[in-house]
Design a protein around this motif. Structure first.
Motif, PDB file in Angstrom:
ATOM      1  N   PHE A 151       6.329 -14.138  42.425  1.00  0.00           N
ATOM      2  CA  PHE A 151       6.679 -14.320  43.837  1.00  0.00           C
ATOM      3  C   PHE A 151       5.446 -14.034  44.667  1.00  0.00           C
ATOM      4  O   PHE A 151       4.853 -12.959  44.580  1.00  0.00           O
ATOM      5  CB  PHE A 151       7.821 -13.386  44.237  1.00  0.00           C
ATOM      6  CG  PHE A 151       9.154 -13.869  43.759  1.00  0.00           C
ATOM      7  CD1 PHE A 151       9.844 -14.835  44.473  1.00  0.00           C
ATOM      8  CD2 PHE A 151       9.704 -13.382  42.587  1.00  0.00           C
ATOM      9  CE1 PHE A 151      11.063 -15.316  44.038  1.00  0.00           C
ATOM     10  CE2 PHE A 151      10.927 -13.847  42.136  1.00  0.00           C
ATOM     11  CZ  PHE A 151      11.610 -14.813  42.862  1.00  0.00           C
ATOM     12  N   VAL A 172       7.786 -11.553  38.534  1.00  0.00           N
ATOM     13  CA  VAL A 172       6.804 -10.571  39.007  1.00  0.00           C
ATOM     14  C   VAL A 172       6.903 -10.462  40.533  1.00  0.00           C
ATOM     15  O   VAL A 172       6.799 -11.472  41.236  1.00  0.00           O
ATOM     16  CB  VAL A 172       5.364 -10.991  38.622  1.00  0.00           C
ATOM     17  CG1 VAL A 172       4.345  -9.946  39.083  1.00  0.00           C
ATOM     18  CG2 VAL A 172       5.249 -11.222  37.116  1.00  0.00           C
ATOM     19  N   VAL A 173       7.121  -9.244  41.023  1.00  0.00           N
ATOM     20  CA  VAL A 173       7.209  -9.000  42.473  1.00  0.00           C
ATOM     21  C   VAL A 173       6.199  -7.916  42.828  1.00  0.00           C
ATOM     22  O   VAL A 173       6.139  -6.872  42.159  1.00  0.00           O
ATOM     23  CB  VAL A 173       8.629  -8.532  42.885  1.00  0.00           C
ATOM     24  CG1 VAL A 173       8.704  -8.300  44.395  1.00  0.00           C
ATOM     25  CG2 VAL A 173       9.691  -9.527  42.446  1.00  0.00           C
ATOM     26  N   PRO A 177       2.996  -2.699  50.239  1.00  0.00           N
ATOM     27  CA  PRO A 177       3.439  -3.070  51.584  1.00  0.00           C
ATOM     28  C   PRO A 177       2.709  -4.256  52.222  1.00  0.00           C
ATOM     29  O   PRO A 177       3.309  -4.996  52.994  1.00  0.00           O
ATOM     30  CB  PRO A 177       3.195  -1.803  52.407  1.00  0.00           C
ATOM     31  CG  PRO A 177       2.074  -1.113  51.719  1.00  0.00           C
ATOM     32  CD  PRO A 177       2.195  -1.453  50.262  1.00  0.00           C
ATOM     33  N   HIS A 178       1.427  -4.410  51.968  1.00  0.00           N
ATOM     34  CA  HIS A 178       0.643  -5.462  52.634  1.00  0.00           C
ATOM     35  C   HIS A 178      -0.366  -6.041  51.660  1.00  0.00           C
ATOM     36  O   HIS A 178      -0.761  -5.377  50.710  1.00  0.00           O
ATOM     37  CB  HIS A 178      -0.204  -4.911  53.798  1.00  0.00           C
ATOM     38  CG  HIS A 178       0.527  -3.984  54.685  1.00  0.00           C
ATOM     39  ND1 HIS A 178       1.423  -4.419  55.624  1.00  0.00           N
ATOM     40  CD2 HIS A 178       0.486  -2.637  54.781  1.00  0.00           C
ATOM     41  CE1 HIS A 178       1.913  -3.372  56.257  1.00  0.00           C
ATOM     42  NE2 HIS A 178       1.365  -2.284  55.762  1.00  0.00           N
ATOM     43  N   GLY A 179      -0.818  -7.248  52.008  1.00  0.00           N
ATOM     44  CA  GLY A 179      -1.965  -7.822  51.294  1.00  0.00           C
ATOM     45  C   GLY A 179      -1.566  -8.589  50.050  1.00  0.00           C
ATOM     46  O   GLY A 179      -0.386  -8.873  49.827  1.00  0.00           O
ATOM     47  N   CYS A 194       7.166 -19.445  46.429  1.00  0.00           N
ATOM     48  CA  CYS A 194       7.334 -18.882  47.767  1.00  0.00           C
ATOM     49  C   CYS A 194       8.769 -19.166  48.205  1.00  0.00           C
ATOM     50  O   CYS A 194       9.239 -20.297  48.067  1.00  0.00           O
ATOM     51  CB  CYS A 194       6.341 -19.537  48.728  1.00  0.00           C
ATOM     52  SG  CYS A 194       6.608 -19.041  50.439  1.00  0.00           S
ATOM     53  N   ILE A 205      13.183  -9.309  48.053  1.00  0.00           N
ATOM     54  CA  ILE A 205      12.892 -10.293  46.990  1.00  0.00           C
ATOM     55  C   ILE A 205      13.595  -9.874  45.693  1.00  0.00           C
ATOM     56  O   ILE A 205      14.213 -10.702  45.019  1.00  0.00           O
ATOM     57  CB  ILE A 205      11.363 -10.420  46.764  1.00  0.00           C
ATOM     58  CG1 ILE A 205      10.647 -10.866  48.044  1.00  0.00           C
ATOM     59  CG2 ILE A 205      11.060 -11.355  45.601  1.00  0.00           C
ATOM     60  CD1 ILE A 205      10.848 -12.304  48.440  1.00  0.00           C
TER      61      ILE A 205
HETATM   62  C1  LIG Z   1       5.988  -7.067  51.400  1.00  0.00           C
HETATM   63  S1  LIG Z   1       5.286  -8.206  50.314  1.00  0.00           S
HETATM   64  C2  LIG Z   1       3.675  -7.688  50.434  1.00  0.00           C
HETATM   65  C3  LIG Z   1       2.695  -8.640  50.929  1.00  0.00           C
HETATM   66  C4  LIG Z   1       2.889  -9.411  52.209  1.00  0.00           C
HETATM   67  N1  LIG Z   1       1.721 -10.292  52.251  1.00  0.00           N
HETATM   68  C5  LIG Z   1       2.897  -8.641  53.511  1.00  0.00           C
HETATM   69  O1  LIG Z   1       1.925  -8.754  54.279  1.00  0.00           O
HETATM   70  O2  LIG Z   1       3.879  -7.943  53.843  1.00  0.00           O
HETATM   71  C6  LIG Z   1       5.761  -7.653  48.727  1.00  0.00           C
HETATM   72  C7  LIG Z   1       5.974  -8.698  47.698  1.00  0.00           C
HETATM   73  O3  LIG Z   1       7.153  -9.423  47.955  1.00  0.00           O
HETATM   74  C8  LIG Z   1       6.993 -10.764  47.504  1.00  0.00           C
HETATM   75  N2  LIG Z   1       7.155 -11.625  48.679  1.00  0.00           N
HETATM   76  C9  LIG Z   1       7.268 -11.244  49.973  1.00  0.00           C
HETATM   77  N3  LIG Z   1       7.486 -12.288  50.761  1.00  0.00           N
HETATM   78  C10 LIG Z   1       7.522 -13.381  49.970  1.00  0.00           C
HETATM   79  C11 LIG Z   1       7.730 -14.773  50.201  1.00  0.00           C
HETATM   80  N4  LIG Z   1       7.915 -15.242  51.421  1.00  0.00           N
HETATM   81  N5  LIG Z   1       7.738 -15.612  49.132  1.00  0.00           N
HETATM   82  C12 LIG Z   1       7.521 -15.131  47.879  1.00  0.00           C
HETATM   83  N6  LIG Z   1       7.325 -13.831  47.605  1.00  0.00           N
HETATM   84  C13 LIG Z   1       7.337 -12.958  48.624  1.00  0.00           C
HETATM   85  C14 LIG Z   1       5.635 -10.860  46.861  1.00  0.00           C
HETATM   86  O4  LIG Z   1       5.741 -10.636  45.474  1.00  0.00           O
HETATM   87  C15 LIG Z   1       4.887  -9.734  47.550  1.00  0.00           C
HETATM   88  O5  LIG Z   1       3.822  -9.268  46.785  1.00  0.00           O
END
Ligand SMILES: C[S@@+](CC[C@H](N)C(=O)[O-])C[C@H]1O[C@@H](n2cnc3c(N)ncnc32)[C@H](O)[C@@H]1O
Length: 226
Positions: A151, A172-173, A177-179, A194, A205
């Motif tokens: 993901f 895989v998740v 929190p960011h990046g 996505c 997720i």
């Molecule tokens: C909170 S996100 C972290 C990264 C995100 N770029 C952010 O700025 O918040 C945590 C994880 O959730 C999954 N994820 C969150 N949003 C997603 C989306 N729209 N599509 C696919 N996976 C997602 C990914 O595996 C990601 O690494």
């Protein structure tokens, strides 16, 4: 069967480089622990963490806590069809036995993780949680699945209902929190997916992926024997 990999989870012990910071020492004293035996937690160690690289994403055991509670209570896990692995930022893997009862209280969860980092398996005789040194590529290679889905926001836009077929799948998740992921997922045989135009929380997720998989294998019907 679903193998759920909570990847690059931001769980680690307090690094030695900030262990003498007053905020870290005060927190350790209150808890009766050595500074470096505590889990790094951005809520308590924020001021000390400013000196650490990638401080803005580190010290987030709360994200892992939420994901584990959701995953282990799912009907999929109750049916014996879920295996959960936690991969940490320092390339450790925690193998989670499906019968593990994760404490609902965050503070008890932190204590459990601290114990695990110290002892490497809990309880020692018949471990429910076992920690070993292993990177993500090796973990994914060890899991025998028909497919591996990662993901990621830059993946192919996919509807939840089209995601899973009847199969053994590794999911895989990112548990941070960011990046972005640190590991070079493009070099592995993963399908990048996505599911929303916005970044969602890891726990959202996890919950939806498990539900979509349960739906794809007709788990509701199986559990009610219909
Ligand atoms: C909170 S996100 C972290 C990264 C995100 N770029 C952010 O700025 O918040 C945590 C994880 O959730 C999954 N994820 C969150 N949003 C997603 C989306 N729209 N599509 C696919 N996976 C997602 C990914 O595996 C990601 O690494």
């Amino acid at each position: 069967m679903m193998h759920l990999v909570l990847a690059e989870a931001e769980v680690e012990l307090v690094p030695a480089s900030i262990s003498s910071h007053p905020a870290v020492r005060a927190h350790a004293r209150r808890r009766g622990k050595k500074a470096t035996e505590q889990l790094l937690d951005s809520s308590f160690h924020h001021s000390a963490m400013r000196k650490l690289p990638e401080a803005e994403r580190r010290g987030r055991p709360d994200i892992l806590h939420q994901c584990l509670l959701l995953a282990l209570d799912s009907p999929l896990n109750r049916q014996g069809l879920l295996r959960v692995y936690v991969h940490t930022r320092n390339d450790e893997v925690i193998h989670v036995d499906p019968s593990t009862r994760i404490p609902r209280s965050y503070h008890r969860f932190v204590g459990l993780m601290e114990d695990l980092f110290k002892r490497k398996s809990i309880p020692p005789e018949k471990p429910l949680l076992r920690l070993e040194k292993k990177n993500l590529a090796k973990l994914l290679g060890d899991l025998s699945s028909d497919r591996t889905i990662i993901f990621i926001e830059e993946g192919h836009p996919t509807k939840w209902r089209d995601l899973f077929k009847q199969e053994t799948v590794t999911v895989v998740v990112g548990c941070f929190p960011h990046g972005d992921f640190h590991f070079s997922w493009r070099e592995l045989n993963c399908e990048p997916v996505c599911v929303d135009p916005e970044p969602l929380d890891a726990s959202t997720i996890v919950a939806r992926a498990i539900y979509a998989f349960e739906d794809s294998i007709g788990l509701w019907e199986k559990r009610f024997e219909r």
